[in-house]
Design a protein around this motif. Structure first.
Motif, PDB file in Angstrom:
ATOM      1  N   THR A  23       0.826  -1.202   0.000  1.00  0.00           N
ATOM      2  CA  THR A  23       0.000   0.000   0.000  1.00  0.00           C
ATOM      3  C   THR A  23       0.862   1.255   0.000  1.00  0.00           C
ATOM      4  N   LEU A  24       1.895   1.280   0.815  1.00  0.00           N
ATOM      5  CA  LEU A  24       2.790   2.430   0.847  1.00  0.00           C
ATOM      6  C   LEU A  24       3.423   2.671  -0.517  1.00  0.00           C
ATOM      7  N   ALA A  25       3.859   1.603  -1.168  1.00  0.00           N
ATOM      8  CA  ALA A  25       4.494   1.740  -2.476  1.00  0.00           C
ATOM      9  C   ALA A  25       3.527   2.317  -3.502  1.00  0.00           C
ATOM     10  N   ALA A  26       2.295   1.849  -3.493  1.00  0.00           N
ATOM     11  CA  ALA A  26       1.304   2.325  -4.460  1.00  0.00           C
ATOM     12  C   ALA A  26       0.928   3.778  -4.202  1.00  0.00           C
ATOM     13  N   VAL A  27       0.768   4.139  -2.938  1.00  0.00           N
ATOM     14  CA  VAL A  27       0.414   5.516  -2.601  1.00  0.00           C
ATOM     15  C   VAL A  27       1.565   6.455  -2.945  1.00  0.00           C
ATOM     16  N   ALA A  28       2.799   6.036  -2.675  1.00  0.00           N
ATOM     17  CA  ALA A  28       3.953   6.857  -3.026  1.00  0.00           C
ATOM     18  C   ALA A  28       4.012   7.104  -4.528  1.00  0.00           C
ATOM     19  N   GLU A  29       3.710   6.094  -5.312  1.00  0.00           N
ATOM     20  CA  GLU A  29       3.711   6.227  -6.763  1.00  0.00           C
ATOM     21  C   GLU A  29       2.626   7.195  -7.228  1.00  0.00           C
ATOM     22  N   ALA A  30       1.496   7.206  -6.527  1.00  0.00           N
ATOM     23  CA  ALA A  30       0.361   8.052  -6.921  1.00  0.00           C
ATOM     24  C   ALA A  30       0.466   9.476  -6.400  1.00  0.00           C
ATOM     25  N   ALA A  31       1.426   9.739  -5.521  1.00  0.00           N
ATOM     26  CA  ALA A  31       1.547  11.060  -4.882  1.00  0.00           C
ATOM     27  C   ALA A  31       2.216  12.042  -5.839  1.00  0.00           C
ATOM     28  N   ARG A  32       1.413  12.688  -6.648  1.00  0.00           N
ATOM     29  CA  ARG A  32       1.906  13.646  -7.633  1.00  0.00           C
ATOM     30  C   ARG A  32       1.214  14.987  -7.433  1.00  0.00           C
ATOM     31  N   ALA A  33       1.802  16.029  -7.979  1.00  0.00           N
ATOM     32  CA  ALA A  33       1.181  17.349  -7.923  1.00  0.00           C
ATOM     33  C   ALA A  33      -0.204  17.294  -8.557  1.00  0.00           C
ATOM     34  N   GLY A  34      -1.176  17.903  -7.893  1.00  0.00           N
ATOM     35  CA  GLY A  34      -2.547  17.911  -8.386  1.00  0.00           C
ATOM     36  C   GLY A  34      -3.427  16.834  -7.795  1.00  0.00           C
ATOM     37  N   VAL A  35      -2.836  15.882  -7.079  1.00  0.00           N
ATOM     38  CA  VAL A  35      -3.594  14.807  -6.428  1.00  0.00           C
ATOM     39  C   VAL A  35      -3.919  15.230  -5.002  1.00  0.00           C
ATOM     40  N   SER A  36      -5.135  14.969  -4.557  1.00  0.00           N
ATOM     41  CA  SER A  36      -5.527  15.349  -3.196  1.00  0.00           C
ATOM     42  C   SER A  36      -5.187  14.248  -2.201  1.00  0.00           C
ATOM     43  N   LEU A  37      -5.055  14.633  -0.960  1.00  0.00           N
ATOM     44  CA  LEU A  37      -4.789  13.653   0.102  1.00  0.00           C
ATOM     45  C   LEU A  37      -5.945  12.663   0.229  1.00  0.00           C
ATOM     46  N   SER A  38      -7.167  13.129   0.044  1.00  0.00           N
ATOM     47  CA  SER A  38      -8.319  12.230   0.145  1.00  0.00           C
ATOM     48  C   SER A  38      -8.299  11.182  -0.961  1.00  0.00           C
ATOM     49  N   GLU A  39      -7.797  11.531  -2.135  1.00  0.00           N
ATOM     50  CA  GLU A  39      -7.678  10.551  -3.219  1.00  0.00           C
ATOM     51  C   GLU A  39      -6.667   9.468  -2.865  1.00  0.00           C
ATOM     52  N   LEU A  40      -5.580   9.855  -2.256  1.00  0.00           N
ATOM     53  CA  LEU A  40      -4.588   8.871  -1.822  1.00  0.00           C
ATOM     54  C   LEU A  40      -5.165   7.956  -0.751  1.00  0.00           C
ATOM     55  N   ASP A  41      -5.964   8.518   0.130  1.00  0.00           N
ATOM     56  CA  ASP A  41      -6.585   7.728   1.193  1.00  0.00           C
ATOM     57  C   ASP A  41      -7.562   6.706   0.614  1.00  0.00           C
ATOM     58  N   GLU A  42      -8.317   7.118  -0.394  1.00  0.00           N
ATOM     59  CA  GLU A  42      -9.254   6.198  -1.048  1.00  0.00           C
ATOM     60  C   GLU A  42      -8.513   5.059  -1.731  1.00  0.00           C
ATOM     61  N   LEU A  43      -7.382   5.369  -2.346  1.00  0.00           N
ATOM     62  CA  LEU A  43      -6.560   4.333  -2.978  1.00  0.00           C
ATOM     63  C   LEU A  43      -6.103   3.316  -1.943  1.00  0.00           C
ATOM     64  N   ALA A  44      -5.618   3.797  -0.800  1.00  0.00           N
ATOM     65  CA  ALA A  44      -5.155   2.897   0.257  1.00  0.00           C
ATOM     66  C   ALA A  44      -6.284   2.024   0.776  1.00  0.00           C
ATOM     67  N   ALA A  45      -7.459   2.614   0.958  1.00  0.00           N
ATOM     68  CA  ALA A  45      -8.606   1.847   1.446  1.00  0.00           C
ATOM     69  C   ALA A  45      -8.934   0.707   0.496  1.00  0.00           C
ATOM     70  N   ASP A  46      -8.919   0.984  -0.807  1.00  0.00           N
ATOM     71  CA  ASP A  46      -9.228  -0.041  -1.798  1.00  0.00           C
ATOM     72  C   ASP A  46      -8.181  -1.149  -1.793  1.00  0.00           C
ATOM     73  N   LEU A  47      -6.908  -0.775  -1.683  1.00  0.00           N
ATOM     74  CA  LEU A  47      -5.836  -1.771  -1.716  1.00  0.00           C
ATOM     75  C   LEU A  47      -5.862  -2.679  -0.492  1.00  0.00           C
ATOM     76  N   ILE A  48      -6.076  -2.097   0.665  1.00  0.00           N
ATOM     77  CA  ILE A  48      -6.111  -2.892   1.899  1.00  0.00           C
ATOM     78  C   ILE A  48      -7.295  -3.843   1.873  1.00  0.00           C
ATOM     79  N   SER A  49      -8.451  -3.358   1.433  1.00  0.00           N
ATOM     80  CA  SER A  49      -9.635  -4.210   1.347  1.00  0.00           C
ATOM     81  C   SER A  49      -9.435  -5.342   0.349  1.00  0.00           C
ATOM     82  N   ALA A  50      -8.850  -5.029  -0.814  1.00  0.00           N
ATOM     83  CA  ALA A  50      -8.632  -6.044  -1.849  1.00  0.00           C
ATOM     84  C   ALA A  50      -7.677  -7.132  -1.380  1.00  0.00           C
ATOM     85  N   ALA A  51      -6.791  -6.789  -0.438  1.00  0.00           N
ATOM     86  CA  ALA A  51      -5.834  -7.767   0.088  1.00  0.00           C
ATOM     87  C   ALA A  51      -6.432  -8.614   1.204  1.00  0.00           C
TER      88      ALA A  51
END
Length: 255
Positions: A23-51
């Motif tokens: 999850t950390l690796a995926a969120v780090a990859e997605a952390a780009r200018a223009g992306v919101s913190l809430s979007e990163l949080d949603e990504l993490a939620a989906d990844l943890i649930s899928a696992a």
């Protein structure tokens, strides 16, 4: 009370640790200018649930908190040291972002954090993050059956002070297992040879947090969660969950 974990329990924590690492690796990859913190949080939620795991932080309320934590991740930007709430803030080029993630499998937690740059990071921020990562590595290297808890603290502080960085007071790592935060508290400063003796089966979340200005000052934001540097300077945070074994430290939060 410090609860020792069996080999099978540590193996379960290792599974949770893999979820955290991915999850950390995926969120780090997605952390780009223009992306919101809430979007990163949603990504993490989906990844943890899928696992097939559950987030450790969401709804968590330690004794000192007035409210339950509202996010899956702690996302701390620039002068935020830890516990930054993932809201609608949009990342900008040059931001320094600390990503803290916890997950549990079959009732056992794992916890880790990394600090990354968004876009072009300046040399001072890069050095701060790399030094914090080095402090984590030195802290892990100090883990040995029969050693003392403060041996880890001293290793972390030696790296921090040697680079001229501050260490937020009264903050540090912790035991981890069936609860996110268990005994013992692990300070990021201290003289070696003190505190409880390290025993096989202990699992510790080792997490240095360093402040760029060199001042040991921090304050809590109005949200009741985010811990900020006292002078507005930047901070970095790195963390691994580590098992104490007869063969040396075993990092549970690697991919």
């Amino acid at each position: 009370m410090i609860r020792l974990k069996s080999p099978s329990e540590i193996a379960t924590m290792r599974e949770a640790g893999r979820v955290v690492a991915r999850t950390l690796a995926a969120v780090a990859e997605a952390a780009r200018a223009g992306v919101s913190l809430s979007e990163l949080d949603e990504l993490a939620a989906d990844l943890i649930s899928a696992a097939g795991a559950d987030p450790s932080f969401l709804g968590y309320r330690p004794t000192w908190a007035s409210t339950r934590y509202p996010g899956v991740l702690c996302l701390s930007v620039n002068d935020a040291i830890v516990h930054g709430i993932p809201d609608g803030r949009v990342l900008r080029d040059g931001d320094l972002l600390s990503i803290d993630c916890g997950a549990y499998v079959e009732g056992f937690h794992a916890d880790a954090a990394i600090t990354v740059g968004v876009g072009d990071l300046d040399d001072r921020a890069r050095h701060l993050s790399e030094t914090t990562r080095l402090a984590l590595e030195e802290g892990i290297a100090a883990v040995a059956v029969g050693g003392r808890l403060s041996d880890i603290s001293h290793a972390v502080e030696t790296v921090a002070r040697g680079a001229g960085y501050g260490v937020p007071p009264n903050m540090g790592g912790h035991g981890i297992g069936t609860k996110m935060h268990e005994d013992p508290h692990l300070a990021n400063t201290g003289r070696p040879g003190r505190g409880v003796r390290l025993r096989e089966g202990m699992v510790l979340a080792i997490e240095p947090m360093l402040i760029e200005s060199g001042r040991d000052r921090a304050r809590t934001a109005r949200d009741g969660w985010t811990v900020l540097t006292g002078d507005g300077s930047r901070a970095a945070h790195w963390e691994h969950s580590v098992a104490v074994t007869g063969d040396g430290p075993v990092i549970l939060t690697l991919p």
